[in-house]
Design a protein around this motif. Sequence first.
Motif, PDB file in Angstrom:
ATOM      1  N   CYS A  32     -17.209   9.323  57.126  1.00  0.00           N
ATOM      2  CA  CYS A  32     -16.424   8.823  55.992  1.00  0.00           C
ATOM      3  C   CYS A  32     -17.312   7.991  55.067  1.00  0.00           C
ATOM      4  CB  CYS A  32     -15.196   8.056  56.472  1.00  0.00           C
ATOM      5  SG  CYS A  32     -15.456   7.011  57.881  1.00  0.00           S
ATOM      6  N   PHE A  33     -18.575   8.459  54.898  1.00  0.00           N
ATOM      7  CA  PHE A  33     -19.524   7.698  54.083  1.00  0.00           C
ATOM      8  C   PHE A  33     -20.286   8.590  53.107  1.00  0.00           C
ATOM      9  CE2 PHE A  33     -19.412   5.705  58.348  1.00  0.00           C
ATOM     10  CZ  PHE A  33     -18.729   4.551  57.984  1.00  0.00           C
ATOM     11  N   LEU A  34     -20.700   7.969  51.986  1.00  0.00           N
ATOM     12  CA  LEU A  34     -21.700   8.579  51.109  1.00  0.00           C
ATOM     13  C   LEU A  34     -22.898   7.643  51.122  1.00  0.00           C
ATOM     14  CD1 LEU A  34     -18.725   9.093  49.409  1.00  0.00           C
ATOM     15  CD2 LEU A  34     -20.316  10.643  48.306  1.00  0.00           C
ATOM     16  N   TRP A  35     -24.069   8.228  51.140  1.00  0.00           N
ATOM     17  CA  TRP A  35     -25.320   7.484  51.246  1.00  0.00           C
ATOM     18  C   TRP A  35     -26.118   7.861  50.020  1.00  0.00           C
ATOM     19  CZ3 TRP A  35     -27.226   3.578  53.846  1.00  0.00           C
ATOM     20  CH2 TRP A  35     -28.575   3.474  54.169  1.00  0.00           C
ATOM     21  N   ALA A  36     -26.257   6.925  49.074  1.00  0.00           N
ATOM     22  CA  ALA A  36     -26.734   7.357  47.762  1.00  0.00           C
ATOM     23  C   ALA A  36     -27.613   6.307  47.096  1.00  0.00           C
ATOM     24  CB  ALA A  36     -25.527   7.645  46.880  1.00  0.00           C
ATOM     25  N   LYS A  37     -28.482   6.820  46.194  1.00  0.00           N
ATOM     26  CA  LYS A  37     -29.319   5.928  45.380  1.00  0.00           C
ATOM     27  C   LYS A  37     -28.799   5.973  43.945  1.00  0.00           C
ATOM     28  CE  LYS A  37     -33.733   6.013  47.769  1.00  0.00           C
ATOM     29  NZ  LYS A  37     -34.987   6.725  47.959  1.00  0.00           N
ATOM     30  N   PRO A  38     -28.614   4.816  43.315  1.00  0.00           N
ATOM     31  CA  PRO A  38     -28.096   4.813  41.939  1.00  0.00           C
ATOM     32  C   PRO A  38     -29.143   5.316  40.944  1.00  0.00           C
ATOM     33  CG  PRO A  38     -28.635   2.607  42.619  1.00  0.00           C
ATOM     34  CD  PRO A  38     -28.897   3.471  43.800  1.00  0.00           C
ATOM     35  N   PHE A  46     -15.731  11.705  45.141  1.00  0.00           N
ATOM     36  CA  PHE A  46     -16.774  10.704  44.912  1.00  0.00           C
ATOM     37  C   PHE A  46     -18.082  11.401  44.511  1.00  0.00           C
ATOM     38  CE2 PHE A  46     -15.618   6.327  46.334  1.00  0.00           C
ATOM     39  CZ  PHE A  46     -16.437   5.661  45.441  1.00  0.00           C
ATOM     40  N   SER A  47     -18.423  12.466  45.260  1.00  0.00           N
ATOM     41  CA  SER A  47     -19.695  13.166  45.009  1.00  0.00           C
ATOM     42  C   SER A  47     -19.723  13.721  43.582  1.00  0.00           C
ATOM     43  CB  SER A  47     -19.877  14.328  45.990  1.00  0.00           C
ATOM     44  OG  SER A  47     -19.907  13.848  47.304  1.00  0.00           O
ATOM     45  N   ASP A  48     -18.604  14.303  43.139  1.00  0.00           N
ATOM     46  CA  ASP A  48     -18.567  14.885  41.783  1.00  0.00           C
ATOM     47  C   ASP A  48     -18.927  13.826  40.741  1.00  0.00           C
ATOM     48  OD1 ASP A  48     -17.810  17.244  42.889  1.00  0.00           O
ATOM     49  OD2 ASP A  48     -15.674  17.081  42.366  1.00  0.00           O
ATOM     50  N   VAL A  49     -18.315  12.647  40.887  1.00  0.00           N
ATOM     51  CA  VAL A  49     -18.544  11.596  39.887  1.00  0.00           C
ATOM     52  C   VAL A  49     -19.968  11.042  39.989  1.00  0.00           C
ATOM     53  CG1 VAL A  49     -17.826   9.280  39.160  1.00  0.00           C
ATOM     54  CG2 VAL A  49     -16.117  11.021  39.654  1.00  0.00           C
ATOM     55  N   LEU A  50     -20.446  10.836  41.212  1.00  0.00           N
ATOM     56  CA  LEU A  50     -21.814  10.310  41.368  1.00  0.00           C
ATOM     57  C   LEU A  50     -22.827  11.302  40.784  1.00  0.00           C
ATOM     58  CD1 LEU A  50     -21.932   8.695  44.944  1.00  0.00           C
ATOM     59  CD2 LEU A  50     -21.350   7.624  42.780  1.00  0.00           C
ATOM     60  N   GLU A  51     -22.597  12.577  41.034  1.00  0.00           N
ATOM     61  CA  GLU A  51     -23.514  13.605  40.503  1.00  0.00           C
ATOM     62  C   GLU A  51     -23.562  13.544  38.977  1.00  0.00           C
ATOM     63  OE1 GLU A  51     -23.601  17.038  43.873  1.00  0.00           O
ATOM     64  OE2 GLU A  51     -22.461  17.490  42.045  1.00  0.00           O
ATOM     65  N   LYS A  52     -22.353  13.471  38.393  1.00  0.00           N
ATOM     66  CA  LYS A  52     -22.276  13.435  36.920  1.00  0.00           C
ATOM     67  C   LYS A  52     -22.945  12.188  36.355  1.00  0.00           C
ATOM     68  CE  LYS A  52     -18.157  16.041  35.827  1.00  0.00           C
ATOM     69  NZ  LYS A  52     -16.852  15.753  36.346  1.00  0.00           N
ATOM     70  N   SER A  53     -22.907  11.073  37.114  1.00  0.00           N
ATOM     71  CA  SER A  53     -23.461   9.851  36.527  1.00  0.00           C
ATOM     72  C   SER A  53     -24.883   9.544  37.004  1.00  0.00           C
ATOM     73  CB  SER A  53     -22.510   8.668  36.726  1.00  0.00           C
ATOM     74  OG  SER A  53     -21.884   8.723  37.962  1.00  0.00           O
ATOM     75  N   GLY A  54     -25.553  10.559  37.502  1.00  0.00           N
ATOM     76  CA  GLY A  54     -27.007  10.449  37.712  1.00  0.00           C
ATOM     77  C   GLY A  54     -27.452   9.836  39.039  1.00  0.00           C
ATOM     78  N   TRP A  55     -26.530   9.653  40.004  1.00  0.00           N
ATOM     79  CA  TRP A  55     -26.944   9.140  41.317  1.00  0.00           C
ATOM     80  C   TRP A  55     -27.726  10.217  42.060  1.00  0.00           C
ATOM     81  CZ3 TRP A  55     -24.835   4.617  44.145  1.00  0.00           C
ATOM     82  CH2 TRP A  55     -24.118   3.749  43.318  1.00  0.00           C
ATOM     83  N   GLY A 106     -18.217   5.321  38.211  1.00  0.00           N
ATOM     84  CA  GLY A 106     -18.686   6.396  37.319  1.00  0.00           C
ATOM     85  C   GLY A 106     -18.974   5.900  35.907  1.00  0.00           C
ATOM     86  N   SER A 107     -18.346   4.783  35.509  1.00  0.00           N
ATOM     87  CA  SER A 107     -18.556   4.359  34.116  1.00  0.00           C
ATOM     88  C   SER A 107     -19.450   3.115  33.995  1.00  0.00           C
ATOM     89  CB  SER A 107     -17.208   4.142  33.427  1.00  0.00           C
ATOM     90  OG  SER A 107     -16.421   3.291  34.204  1.00  0.00           O
ATOM     91  N   ILE A 108     -20.218   2.831  35.044  1.00  0.00           N
ATOM     92  CA  ILE A 108     -21.145   1.684  34.979  1.00  0.00           C
ATOM     93  C   ILE A 108     -22.225   1.937  33.915  1.00  0.00           C
ATOM     94  CG2 ILE A 108     -23.007   0.511  36.251  1.00  0.00           C
ATOM     95  CD1 ILE A 108     -21.345   0.815  38.780  1.00  0.00           C
ATOM     96  N   ASP A 109     -22.500   0.914  33.134  1.00  0.00           N
ATOM     97  CA  ASP A 109     -23.609   0.996  32.184  1.00  0.00           C
ATOM     98  C   ASP A 109     -24.845   0.385  32.855  1.00  0.00           C
ATOM     99  OD1 ASP A 109     -25.444   0.806  30.197  1.00  0.00           O
ATOM    100  OD2 ASP A 109     -24.130  -0.226  28.762  1.00  0.00           O
ATOM    101  N   TRP A 110     -25.747   1.237  33.348  1.00  0.00           N
ATOM    102  CA  TRP A 110     -26.892   0.765  34.143  1.00  0.00           C
ATOM    103  C   TRP A 110     -27.923   0.028  33.312  1.00  0.00           C
ATOM    104  CZ3 TRP A 110     -26.647   0.353  39.210  1.00  0.00           C
ATOM    105  CH2 TRP A 110     -25.677   1.114  39.869  1.00  0.00           C
ATOM    106  N   ARG A 111     -27.798   0.104  31.983  1.00  0.00           N
ATOM    107  CA  ARG A 111     -28.761  -0.643  31.152  1.00  0.00           C
ATOM    108  C   ARG A 111     -28.554  -2.143  31.284  1.00  0.00           C
ATOM    109  NH1 ARG A 111     -27.230   2.698  25.924  1.00  0.00           N
ATOM    110  NH2 ARG A 111     -25.286   1.978  26.836  1.00  0.00           N
ATOM    111  N   LYS A 112     -27.352  -2.507  31.799  1.00  0.00           N
ATOM    112  CA  LYS A 112     -27.034  -3.951  31.898  1.00  0.00           C
ATOM    113  C   LYS A 112     -27.639  -4.631  33.129  1.00  0.00           C
ATOM    114  CE  LYS A 112     -22.559  -4.906  30.859  1.00  0.00           C
ATOM    115  NZ  LYS A 112     -21.144  -4.493  30.947  1.00  0.00           N
ATOM    116  N   ILE A 113     -28.212  -3.855  34.030  1.00  0.00           N
ATOM    117  CA  ILE A 113     -28.734  -4.453  35.281  1.00  0.00           C
ATOM    118  C   ILE A 113     -30.002  -5.287  35.020  1.00  0.00           C
ATOM    119  CG2 ILE A 113     -30.130  -2.472  36.062  1.00  0.00           C
ATOM    120  CD1 ILE A 113     -29.167  -3.118  38.943  1.00  0.00           C
TER     121      ILE A 113
END
Length: 389
Positions: free
Chosen positions: A322-328, A304-313, A382-389
């Motif tokens: 058993c948790f990740l605590w993250a900001k998008p 999970f961390s690898d993908v979040l890191e790559k996608s700018g979280w 990992g493939s969310i397009d954040w421009r759509k928010i």
Amino acid sequence: MAKLSNFMKLFKPYLFEELYRKAAMCRKNGMNVINLAIGDPDIPTDRRIVDVAVAETKNPKNHRYPNTKGNEQLRKSISNWHKRRHGILLDYNDNISVLIGSKEGIAHLPLVLMNRGDYCLICDPTYPTYQTGVWMVGGRIYSVPLLEKNNFLPDLGRIPKKVLDKTKLFFLNYPNNPTGAVMDKSYMKELVKWAKKNDIFIALDSAYSEIYFDKPTHSIFEIPGAMDTAVEFYSVSKTYSMAGWRIGWICGNKDVVCGLNTVKENMDSGQFNAIQNACAFALDNHEDIVPEIRKKFNSRASKFSDVLEKSGWKFKRPSGSCFLWAKPPIKRESVEICDFILNETGVLLAPGDGFGKYGKGYVRISTTEDDDILDIAIKKIGSIDWRKI
Ligand SMILES: Cc1ncc(COP(=O)(O)O)c(C=O)c1O
């Protein structure tokens, strides 16, 4: 309509029950929901533990009332477990009492230590149950922020003296739910010294003590003198993937452990002896059962961390739990983020501010789902397009 007590006004619907309801409603509306909002372990309980429980269930001796404190076999296994795991000696009569899940003991502990108007220190963000007993005794809560810049450990020096003077109890949990942070031994030493100086009782909730990723966590009782000022809560829910079995224990200071047991004797009659004996088996065979479970949670957190890191979280890789605590990658309110992710991907996450005001902007991702399902969720997030928010 029944007129409920003033006490009931303190309770909002329990965060996780709300999230269960949200998932169920989305499913009813035809959405294929992956629920990563709740820490409910997917891994089946080890077959050997289940077999012991089945055999013990058939024994008529176990069909009678158990005792509240827990049977001798289990308390001896708990004591031996602490000796092997932490090198500490806990008397199985005086320093250990069995609980119907650690949540139950946590909720009742303030009845043992607090009077009306006393303060309890509770971290923010927090596991919500620490508040329950404080409300029951008419106590007051002082929120202690857990900040990323402090590795999600409380800054003890910033708690005002006038609060400390009226504080009886401090709840902490490490490895931490929701942040995934751990408490090292040097911090523990400082904490014990501070607690003694200020005459404050520490309740260290160790529900995730065995889900560590770098090095083994410590018990506070490895610190000399801690027995005068602390208790710990342990849970088998995550350690052995036994959340549905409802068993855990409190250990430490004799007066507080016995006090909690007295409160409980007036409320419950203990856990089914078949479950207690299955739990004793799990503890006796810890070294055969737990490494596999720990490895699984570690590998899930890494993926999970690898993908979040790559996608700018923005986040700290968890050191346990058993948790990740993250900001998008985009700054928004937690609920808005979770709703957007749910609509875009079908993945339900827990909004950070549900754990306290310092959770604002964060989301909590739980890794307690089957690996194949988690892989799908990771890919989608990992493939969310954040421009759509
Ligand atoms: C920090 C923390 N403490 C205690 C508990 C309660 O665990 P149990 O299943 O032993 O009641 C949980 C459950 O999620 C938890 O996250």
